[in-house]
Design a protein around this motif. Structure first.
Motif, PDB file in Angstrom:
ATOM      1  N   ASN A  12       0.805  -1.229   0.000  1.00  0.00           N
ATOM      2  CA  ASN A  12       0.000   0.000   0.000  1.00  0.00           C
ATOM      3  C   ASN A  12       0.835   1.275   0.000  1.00  0.00           C
ATOM      4  N   GLN A  13       2.086   1.191  -0.424  1.00  0.00           N
ATOM      5  CA  GLN A  13       2.935   2.372  -0.512  1.00  0.00           C
ATOM      6  C   GLN A  13       3.706   2.336  -1.828  1.00  0.00           C
ATOM      7  N   VAL A  14       3.631   3.436  -2.581  1.00  0.00           N
ATOM      8  CA  VAL A  14       4.283   3.464  -3.893  1.00  0.00           C
ATOM      9  C   VAL A  14       5.215   4.660  -4.014  1.00  0.00           C
ATOM     10  N   SER A  90      -2.674   9.623   1.207  1.00  0.00           N
ATOM     11  CA  SER A  90      -1.794  10.324   2.146  1.00  0.00           C
ATOM     12  C   SER A  90      -1.142  11.511   1.467  1.00  0.00           C
ATOM     13  N   ARG A  91      -0.580  12.386   2.276  1.00  0.00           N
ATOM     14  CA  ARG A  91       0.260  13.438   1.730  1.00  0.00           C
ATOM     15  C   ARG A  91       1.583  12.799   1.297  1.00  0.00           C
ATOM     16  N   ILE A 109       6.563   9.744  -2.541  1.00  0.00           N
ATOM     17  CA  ILE A 109       6.130   8.462  -1.965  1.00  0.00           C
ATOM     18  C   ILE A 109       4.759   8.665  -1.324  1.00  0.00           C
ATOM     19  N   TYR A 110       3.806   7.840  -1.735  1.00  0.00           N
ATOM     20  CA  TYR A 110       2.421   7.929  -1.253  1.00  0.00           C
ATOM     21  C   TYR A 110       1.975   6.591  -0.671  1.00  0.00           C
ATOM     22  N   PHE A 307      -6.863   6.386   8.851  1.00  0.00           N
ATOM     23  CA  PHE A 307      -7.571   6.642  10.111  1.00  0.00           C
ATOM     24  C   PHE A 307      -7.221   8.043  10.626  1.00  0.00           C
ATOM     25  N   GLU A 308      -5.937   8.395  10.534  1.00  0.00           N
ATOM     26  CA  GLU A 308      -5.504   9.708  11.019  1.00  0.00           C
ATOM     27  C   GLU A 308      -6.172  10.833  10.223  1.00  0.00           C
TER      28      GLU A 308
END
Length: 510
Positions: A12-14, A90-91, A109-110, A307-308
């Motif tokens: 889940n991170q690219v 995400s940012r 990176i997201y 969630f954040e």
């Protein structure tokens, strides 16, 4: 702009690698120069008049690069995300690489939306509990209508519990006045418990025009440290006594408070409205049960940042709603002793539920190929415009059509779950009736002129809870009551925060 590469860093991170075209970057640098030139001083030139080449020679070629990147990067990243067909959640973590004749190399990176598996979303079970409308429910509703239609009548006699007294007061401790202990023309319902114990009782028996002392002791848990447990004397002057006069329960009353000509018609309508309210409550409860059951069927490795982000949105929404009531978030936290971390912790369970629910519903939209028609989108815009009393075009400018389409599709997913659910209906268990007191609805209009027993008055107050305290006078009760109410508001807002993106955007359009 061109996307060079997209690679998976971890689940889940690219990592998104792109190049900003030199021509686009040069335009941004020129814009940054024009924006900042007036602030730059160069010897031999008037302030703001030095040529760009001289400034870059003196301060370095990259003097305007940071401002240029801040200006151009957001749009470049958005385009790159769309080109790479990524659903980022995400940012980004940004790294600026080489800046050369080919352009600017950027690495971002997201975290991305996780893959979701639903074990099941059809045939979910729920129980619909249907509550029957009782005579007491109807009487209670009508009693509130009578309260709203009541009027205040001045009386000339000794003060009694239940009266509304207009008073001046000045409080002292050891002969010294204290902050918040003074008011003029203050209206107080005797017996309401709005002031500290003993204050209201000592007004009882006095007549209009009298001046007298009220002796009380501040509670040990009082919010003001310098007053806790202290004996105080309040010099009080009684200016006016009023009683609340309720309208007679007859056809004239029905005409005044409704569109009906008779009390029987009005009563029937009240009952029908309560039945609808109970039915809606039962339906909403079923929907909540089904949503929770759906969440239990979600399998996904959800990034913590989701969630954040939801917690941040909920706090922002809560703050916005408090400000509309004249209370800032900082004031609320100072008053209740809460911190932003406490607030985040309070919203966390709801945020986790909301994120999981949204992912599940979006998965159903994908699997079932649910979409919104142009007609449905236009109808939603019209509905929002009517709800917010704004022009449709203003709503359209504030809320993108894609957002409206997404929300409509998600609502279709909710309806699909409900249509395919296994719902069992049962009657609500009846509570044992409380000891009956004379119903408000059966009282005559002489309520205000007849002497009512204290016990009866207390029973009536139990049925219609006292309104929130209207001032912050030190003479009033401790802040514990208000704190409880504010905390409850926070909890209610947690539920309210479950708004669609469409409605959130429409709120800001107001």
């Amino acid at each position: 702009m061109s996307v060079k590469n997209v690679t998976t860093v971890e689940k889940n991170q690219v990592k998104l690698e792109l190049v900003i075209a030199k021509a686009d970057f040069d335009v941004a640098v020129t814009k940054a120069f024009k924006k900042n030139a007036a602030k730059i001083t160069v010897p031999g030139f008037r302030k703001g008049k030095a040529p760009r080449g001289i400034i870059e020679k003196m301060y370095g070629k990259g003097v305007f690069y940071e401002d240029a990147l801040n200006d151009i990067l957001p749009d470049q990243l958005t385009s790159a995300i769309e080109e790479a067909k990524l659903e980022v959640v995400s940012r980004p973590e940004i790294e600026v690489g080489d800046i050369n004749d080919d352009g600017v190399e950027i690495t971002a990176i997201y975290f991305v939306k996780p893959e979701v598996t639903l074990k099941s979303y059809k045939g979910l079970k729920a129980t619909k509990t249907v509550k029957a409308v009782t005579d007491e429910d109807v009487e209670h509703e009508i009693s509130h209508a009578r309260e709203r239609a009541s009027r205040m009548v001045e009386v000339e006699r000794e003060a009694s519990l239940g009266d509304f007294a207009t008073i001046d007061y000045l409080g002292t401790v050891d002969g010294v006045a204290f902050d918040g202990g003074k008011a003029e023309g203050h209206k107080l319902e005797l017996g309401s418990g709005a002031f500290i114990p003993g204050f209201e009782d000592q007004i009882v028996g006095h007549k209009v025009g009298e001046s007298f002392d009220v002796n009380v002791k501040f509670p040990e848990e009082y919010h003001a440290e310098d007053l806790k447990g202290k004996d105080a004397v309040f010099a009080v002057k009684l200016h006016k006594l009023e009683v609340k006069e309720l309208p007679a329960l007859d056809d004239e009353f029905a005409k005044d408070v409704s569109e009906f000509d008779t009390l029987a018609e009005y009563t029937a309508d009240v009952k029908a409205n309560i039945e609808k309210r109970y039915a809606d409550m039962a339906e909403n409860d079923v929907e909540t049960q089904l949503k929770l059951a759906l969440i239990d069927n979600v399998e996904a490795d959800i990034p913590e940042c989701m969630f954040e982000n939801e917690i941040e949105h909920m706090i922002e929404d809560y703050s916005y709603r408090m400000q509309s009531q004249g209370i800032s978030l900082d004031m609320y936290m100072k008053y209740t002793g809460m911190t932003i971390d406490n607030l985040k912790e309070q919203f966390k369970p709801q945020a986790e539920t909301q994120v999981k629910l949204q992912l599940a519903l979006e998965k159903i939209v994908e699997v079932e190929a649910l979409t919104a028609t142009d007609e449905e989108v236009e109808a939603e815009y019209a509905k929002l415009a009517d709800a917010y009393k704004l022009d449709v075009e203003k709503i359209r400018a504030a809320v993108a059509a894609d957002v409206v389409k997404r929300d409509i599709a998600v609502n279709k997913a909710v309806n699909l779950i409900k249509d395919n659910a296994k719902v069992t209906t049962k009657a609500a268990e009846e509570k044992a009736p409380a000891k009956k007191t004379t119903s408000t609805a059966k009282k005559t209009t002489s309520t205000t002129t007849k002497k009512t027993t204290t016990a009866k008055k207390e029973t009536e107050k139990a049925e219609e809870k006292a309104p929130a305290k209207k001032t912050t006078s030190t003479a009033k009760k401790t802040t514990s009551t208000t704190t409880k109410k504010t905390t409850t508001t926070a909890k209610k807002t947690t539920t309210t925060a479950k708004k669609t993106t469409t409605k959130k955007a429409a709120d800001k359009a107001e």
